[in-house]
Design a protein around this motif. Sequence first.
Motif, PDB file in Angstrom:
ATOM      1  N   UNK A  71       0.825  -1.207   0.000  1.00  0.00           N
ATOM      2  CA  UNK A  71       0.000   0.000   0.000  1.00  0.00           C
ATOM      3  C   UNK A  71       0.859   1.257   0.000  1.00  0.00           C
ATOM      4  N   UNK A  72       0.284   2.337  -0.530  1.00  0.00           N
ATOM      5  CA  UNK A  72       0.876   3.659  -0.376  1.00  0.00           C
ATOM      6  C   UNK A  72       0.347   4.252   0.924  1.00  0.00           C
ATOM      7  N   UNK A  73       1.269   4.670   1.804  1.00  0.00           N
ATOM      8  CA  UNK A  73       0.882   5.245   3.088  1.00  0.00           C
ATOM      9  C   UNK A  73       1.057   6.760   3.067  1.00  0.00           C
ATOM     10  N   UNK A  74       0.417   7.418   4.030  1.00  0.00           N
ATOM     11  CA  UNK A  74       0.250   8.868   3.973  1.00  0.00           C
ATOM     12  C   UNK A  74       1.542   9.655   4.088  1.00  0.00           C
ATOM     13  N   UNK A  99      -2.855   6.111   2.395  1.00  0.00           N
ATOM     14  CA  UNK A  99      -3.114   7.376   1.725  1.00  0.00           C
ATOM     15  C   UNK A  99      -4.579   7.412   1.300  1.00  0.00           C
ATOM     16  N   UNK A 100      -5.314   8.417   1.772  1.00  0.00           N
ATOM     17  CA  UNK A 100      -6.769   8.431   1.595  1.00  0.00           C
ATOM     18  C   UNK A 100      -7.253   9.850   1.288  1.00  0.00           C
ATOM     19  N   UNK A 120      -4.418   4.597  -1.664  1.00  0.00           N
ATOM     20  CA  UNK A 120      -3.208   3.798  -1.478  1.00  0.00           C
ATOM     21  C   UNK A 120      -3.404   2.306  -1.572  1.00  0.00           C
ATOM     22  N   UNK A 121      -4.617   1.851  -1.850  1.00  0.00           N
ATOM     23  CA  UNK A 121      -4.865   0.405  -1.964  1.00  0.00           C
ATOM     24  C   UNK A 121      -4.413  -0.085  -3.331  1.00  0.00           C
TER      25      UNK A 121
END
Length: 465
Positions: A71-74, A99-100, A120-121
């Motif tokens: 996943x892509x994180x914030x 990341x949302x 980020x999914x």
Amino acid sequence: MKHLLLSSLMLLGLASAGGAAAPTPTPLTATAAIRDAAGQTHGSARFVQVGAGVQVTVEARGLTPGQHGMHVHEYGRCTPGVDPATNTVVPFGGAGGHFDPGMSKNHDAPSTDNKHGHAGDTPVLNVGADGVGRASFTTTKISLTGINGVLNRSLVIHAQPDDFKTDPAGATGAREQCGVIVRENFSVRDYPLPGHQDYPEGVAVDSARGIIYTGSAATGTIYAINANTGAVSKFQEGGALGRMSALGLKVDKLGRLWVAGGTQGTVSVLSPEGMTVKVLETPKSPRPYVNDLTPAPDGNVYVTDSARPVIFRVKPDLTLESWLDLSKTPIKYGPGINLNGIVATPDGQSLLTIQLNTGDLWRIDLRTKAVRKVMGGLVNGDGLLLDGRTLYVARNKDQVISKVTLSADYGSGQLVAEEPLMGLRFPATLARYGGSDLIVTQAQLDKLQGGTPETPFKLTRFRKF
């Protein structure tokens, strides 16, 4: 989004003008060195902007064979941090949650739109018997520019497969490897600020003294930054003569600092030594929003109010008046933030101002007060910087700086480029430093009423593009 409509033609390049063919833009690219918790590098990821999508290629080693959630994180921090679910410190917890940008608060499949699932999914990483994981895919959920931009965020590989439904992370288990997503072939200089609630909105430069000023939208504190060393000192504490917020800032020819007071409806004038020269109050109103201001060649300072349809003017004797009733012009105020950034043209004939909620750029004649629409398409336009006939626009929520080429009379304009730097976080205003550099505030005002800002807050200096 405007940046997506333009990206295939002009991302970091120039649009065609006068029938000439546009040069082929250089693709925007980024990489992430993937490391384990001990800091050992085990692979890399590459991101290439292709139109509205991003091509992602990942290779990572030293993993258990099978599927691993990815996943892509914030946050761009591959450091230990607290896992909110367990309230314990975990490897790569500093990367935060997924990341949302759509604020979906929902983990879902990589095909789900960002309103209903995390941006980020991403697809899983398939790891072979040799412990090497590989993935290659194209997604429109993320971008390297704009509101879905992943520059200076992180890519995290987890221990377990992803079920694409369980909140908050698809039951993927521990965070095993992590890499910060960094733009290739680009450099900036950051000026970090000391406070955890600074939210720097305005920026101004005293070139003669080598000082950069910035003000806190949350507290009203004004900082002075040494442009060479980066050393930060408090120029004036928040709350001075009631100033609880500092928005637009400008330095005049006398070295005085002008401060727009936001919802307090004030304009403050500070001496070069940090003393309050005068606090000017706009007319009483239940909804003042004094947002930005600009000294003009005629010796006056012009001030925008984002809630009331009026341009104020401060005369050289430091008296304030309502100069232009905008309700009698083509500028129509609506819900949200209206007129925001404002600049005076160097010929002394006009003002340029941006309407954030509509994206319209306006020209106001200083002699006749005639109002003319220059162009549209600059939604979320916040601060302005005029450099000759080039206008730079900080577009806060879109997280880009737009470059506009203006006509000789400043009456029309063309958007020619959009720049995300190394990953912008709600850029609010711009200032020029020297002949070749610009400075932008990473204000994070979207986090002011809720959410966790990235700290330290910072200003970013970069070359004009």
